[in-house]
Enzyme design. Structure first.
Site, PDB file in Angstrom:
ATOM      1  N   ASP A 148       0.869  -1.169   0.000  1.00 11.72           N
ATOM      2  CA  ASP A 148       0.000   0.000   0.000  1.00 11.72           C
ATOM      3  C   ASP A 148       0.912   1.227   0.000  1.00 11.72           C
ATOM      4  O   ASP A 148       2.124   1.114   0.256  1.00 11.72           O
ATOM      5  CB  ASP A 148      -0.889  -0.051   1.249  1.00 11.72           C
ATOM      6  N   GLY A 149       0.351   2.390  -0.271  1.00 10.81           N
ATOM      7  CA  GLY A 149       1.158   3.602  -0.314  1.00 10.81           C
ATOM      8  C   GLY A 149       1.219   4.320   1.019  1.00 10.81           C
ATOM      9  O   GLY A 149       2.154   4.150   1.806  1.00 10.81           O
TER      10      GLY A 149
END
Length: 315
Positions: free
Chosen positions: A179-180
């Site tokens: 995920d970012g």
């Protein structure tokens, strides 16, 4: 600092140089399915648990959530050494356990049964076993205990909480999905989103477009993984990395891409989901592990059989 109560070297595998290797520490409940044994420990105490493990020491434990991930990093090592027998930049897997060496025999036997390339088994009697991560130069810590994960993150070690689940067996190519925000990147934009909503977050990203985001808790691990990835051509690489983020590509993707470029971190594929569920794309990717800070995303991944690891943003 004192060493763990007992560290057992696995003489069946090549010992790595931890100053050059990417050291991954996994707990026994992350790599093996010990849920029944853990329930016994909680219900009847340590003595009964030890007796059970000793009585079953020759019965291999079933694979746990992180098992396929560890198998895949072992496959990368084999390809690295096939290219260069003197290669030092390898994965080095150690098992960190709160078992005593007496009850840990089953752990060692299970690892040998499956042919896992685990260099060390560290049996730690201390309540906080994460104090030993830095001395072993650990770059990633996977545990089934939230307190351990939070302690590791506070110590500056990339760490994630692994949930026991039924998983599908992915390909042999190591596939890792990040995920970012609050995982690869800092949670600065998440904080703006919580305070000012989506429109406020979009405006903030536009204003900060030229400024790289801060480091997230898994950046260090991702950077070392990326360094190993560069040893192979894109077509023949045994490592493939992905960014799957809730950000929209149109409004909030540019800064993410610029940040990765500034870091020199090459990601093979990036998916900007614009808030859509991540499960369907994860089904297509079939990763060995998926890191996310959102429990709803972790649950969605679990529902489609994707091995998942939660990176808690609040400890």
């Amino acid at each position: 600092m004192a060493e763990p109560e007992s560290t057992i070297l696995n003489t069946d595998v090549k010992q790595k140089d931890p100053s050059q290797a990417l050291v991954i520490a996994v707990t026994t409940r992350a790599i093996f399915d010990l849920e029944e044994e853990h329930a016994l420990f909680l219900a009847k105490g340590k003595d009964e648990y030890v007796r059970h493990q000793q009585a079953n020491q020759d019965k291999p434990l079933p694979p746990g959530t992180a098992f396929a991930f560890i198998r895949a990093v072992q496959s990368v090592n084999e390809q690295l050494l096939a290219s260069d027998p003197a290669e030092q930049d390898l994965f080095d897997v150690i098992v960190l356990s709160n078992n005593s060496p007496e009850s840990g025999t089953r752990i060692i036997n299970s690892a040998k049964h499956y042919g896992l390339e685990i260099s060390k088994f560290c049996f730690v009697s201390d309540e906080d076993s994460t104090q030993y991560l830095k001395s072993h130069q650990v770059k990633l810590f996977l545990s089934a205990d939230r307190v351990d994960v939070c302690n590791a993150l506070r110590r500056g070690v990339s760490a994630a909480l692994v949930f026991q689940q039924e998983v599908q067996t992915p390909s042999t190519q190591l596939r890792v999905v990040f995920d970012g925000d609050a995982v690869l990147f800092s949670d600065e934009t998440d904080q703006v989103f919580r305070e000012k909503g989506l429109e406020g977050a979009v405006q903030y990203e536009r204003a900060m477009e030229a400024v790289p985001m801060g480091e997230g808790p898994l950046k260090a691990f991702a950077m070392h993984l990326g360094k190993m990835r560069k040893k192979f051509s894109q077509e023949k690489s045994p490592i493939r990395t992905y960014l799957v983020t809730a950000r929209s590509g149109r409004d909030m993707g540019i800064r993410a891409i610029k940040t990765l470029r500034e870091w020199g971190l090459a990601i093979d594929e990036a998916f900007f989901m614009d808030g859509a569920p991540k499960g369907p794309i994860l089904t297509q990717i079939q990763p060995h592990i998926f890191f996310d800070d959102g429990l709803h995303n972790i649950q969605g991944a679990q529902e489609v059989g994707v091995p998942s690891a939660w990176v808690p943003s609040q400890c």
